[in-house]
Scaffold this motif. Structure first.
Motif, PDB file in Angstrom:
ATOM      1  N   SER A 183       0.895  -1.167   0.010  1.00  0.00           N
ATOM      2  CA  SER A 183      -0.099  -0.055  -0.168  1.00  0.00           C
ATOM      3  C   SER A 183       0.785   1.404   0.009  1.00  0.00           C
ATOM      4  N   HIS A 184       2.144   1.029  -0.339  1.00  0.00           N
ATOM      5  CA  HIS A 184       3.208   2.341  -0.418  1.00  0.00           C
ATOM      6  C   HIS A 184       2.489   3.421  -1.255  1.00  0.00           C
ATOM      7  N   LEU A 185       2.064   3.047  -2.517  1.00  0.00           N
ATOM      8  CA  LEU A 185       1.682   4.063  -3.427  1.00  0.00           C
ATOM      9  C   LEU A 185       0.154   3.997  -3.454  1.00  0.00           C
ATOM     10  N   SER A 186      -0.396   5.311  -2.948  1.00  0.00           N
ATOM     11  CA  SER A 186      -1.800   5.208  -2.639  1.00  0.00           C
ATOM     12  C   SER A 186      -2.467   6.133  -3.511  1.00  0.00           C
ATOM     13  N   TRP A 187      -1.567   6.897  -4.132  1.00  0.00           N
ATOM     14  CA  TRP A 187      -2.151   8.008  -5.258  1.00  0.00           C
ATOM     15  C   TRP A 187      -2.874   8.881  -4.682  1.00  0.00           C
ATOM     16  N   GLY A 188      -2.982   9.496  -3.552  1.00  0.00           N
ATOM     17  CA  GLY A 188      -3.913  10.633  -2.920  1.00  0.00           C
ATOM     18  C   GLY A 188      -4.818   9.954  -2.191  1.00  0.00           C
ATOM     19  N   ALA A 189      -5.090   8.646  -2.125  1.00  0.00           N
ATOM     20  CA  ALA A 189      -6.297   7.860  -1.485  1.00  0.00           C
ATOM     21  C   ALA A 189      -6.383   8.106  -0.036  1.00  0.00           C
ATOM     22  N   HIS A 190      -5.041   8.419   0.325  1.00  0.00           N
ATOM     23  CA  HIS A 190      -5.084   8.693   2.024  1.00  0.00           C
ATOM     24  C   HIS A 190      -4.880  10.205   2.355  1.00  0.00           C
ATOM     25  N   SER A 191      -5.307  11.059   1.284  1.00  0.00           N
ATOM     26  CA  SER A 191      -5.135  12.629   1.612  1.00  0.00           C
ATOM     27  C   SER A 191      -6.343  13.110   2.183  1.00  0.00           C
ATOM     28  N   GLY A 192      -7.448  12.490   2.054  1.00  0.00           N
ATOM     29  CA  GLY A 192      -8.608  12.988   2.568  1.00  0.00           C
ATOM     30  C   GLY A 192      -9.307  13.845   1.479  1.00  0.00           C
ATOM     31  N   GLN A 193      -8.688  14.122   0.258  1.00  0.00           N
ATOM     32  CA  GLN A 193      -9.266  15.082  -0.521  1.00  0.00           C
ATOM     33  C   GLN A 193     -10.626  14.354  -1.369  1.00  0.00           C
ATOM     34  N   PRO A 194     -11.519  15.097  -2.083  1.00  0.00           N
ATOM     35  CA  PRO A 194     -12.577  14.664  -2.810  1.00  0.00           C
ATOM     36  C   PRO A 194     -11.684  13.901  -4.072  1.00  0.00           C
TER      37      PRO A 194
END
Length: 203
Positions: free
Chosen positions: A163-174
């Motif tokens: 899960s190292h590369l999440s591509w913004g999934a953990h950023s909380g952004q829409p």
């Protein structure tokens, strides 16, 4: 040519384009909307993830055209007849079809060299691999999903975790905002600046 003309999220009720529909497999030839198509592709990608779990590839296994083509076929082959086949026609994104095989091989050689020589950090190797793979655009479609998954597998084989590369999934952004940031990061990478793409990939 840049990598950023990747299109936006489709309205789920938008009809499947007739030119695209002719390449649907018999099992999915009755799909009518982009929403139905997205659901079918998502299910197919889940199957590909299960296949990947069984493979446990090392970096030298992943960095072969045959593996990348098989990964694409596993991701989209239930839905699309062109899955796993190198692109034979010009598209708005990507290099000329006649150059795909040569440039793909050059990329794989470069990445293997980076890994062996520790040219960059492991995260940067993975996102540079992703960017170049999107830039080549080896398949008719599904290149973004394929490149992100392939880069994630590479990161995992380099010891960074699944899960190292999440591509913004953990950023909380829409989702829409995260996508815009991803496209902006790809545009910067086209200019040789990988800072934003690296930040996006691990956020």
């Amino acid at each position: 040519m840049t990598t950023t003309d990747l299109g936006g999220d489709e309205d789920g009720q938008t009809p499947v384009d007739a030119d695209d529909a002719q390449y649907l497999t018999p099992e999915y030839s009755d799909l009518r909307t982009r929403g139905e198509l997205n659901d079918a592709e998502a299910s197919n990608i889940v199957d590909a993830l299960l296949w990947l779990d069984d493979q446990g590839p090392a970096p030298e296994d992943l960095l072969h055209q045959g593996f990348l083509r098989e990964l694409h076929r596993r991701m989209f082959g239930d839905v699309w007849s062109w899955a796993g086949q190198l692109r034979q026609r010009d598209t708005t994104i990507g290099i000329a079809p006649s150059q795909i095989q040569e440039q793909l091989q050059a990329l794989l050689g470069d990445v293997l060299f980076w890994v062996e020589q520790e040219t960059y950090g492991q995260s940067e190797i993975s996102i540079r691999f992703h960017h170049r793979l999107v830039f080549v655009h080896p398949f008719v479609n599904g290149n973004g999903h394929h490149a992100r998954l392939a880069a994630g597998v590479l990161a995992e084989t380099l010891g960074l975790g699944s899960s190292h590369l999440s591509w913004g999934a953990h950023s909380g952004q829409p989702v829409a905002e995260a996508r815009l940031q991803y496209l902006s990061a790809l545009r910067a990478a086209d200019r040789g600046d990988y800072t934003l793409l690296l930040t996006n990939a691990v956020s």
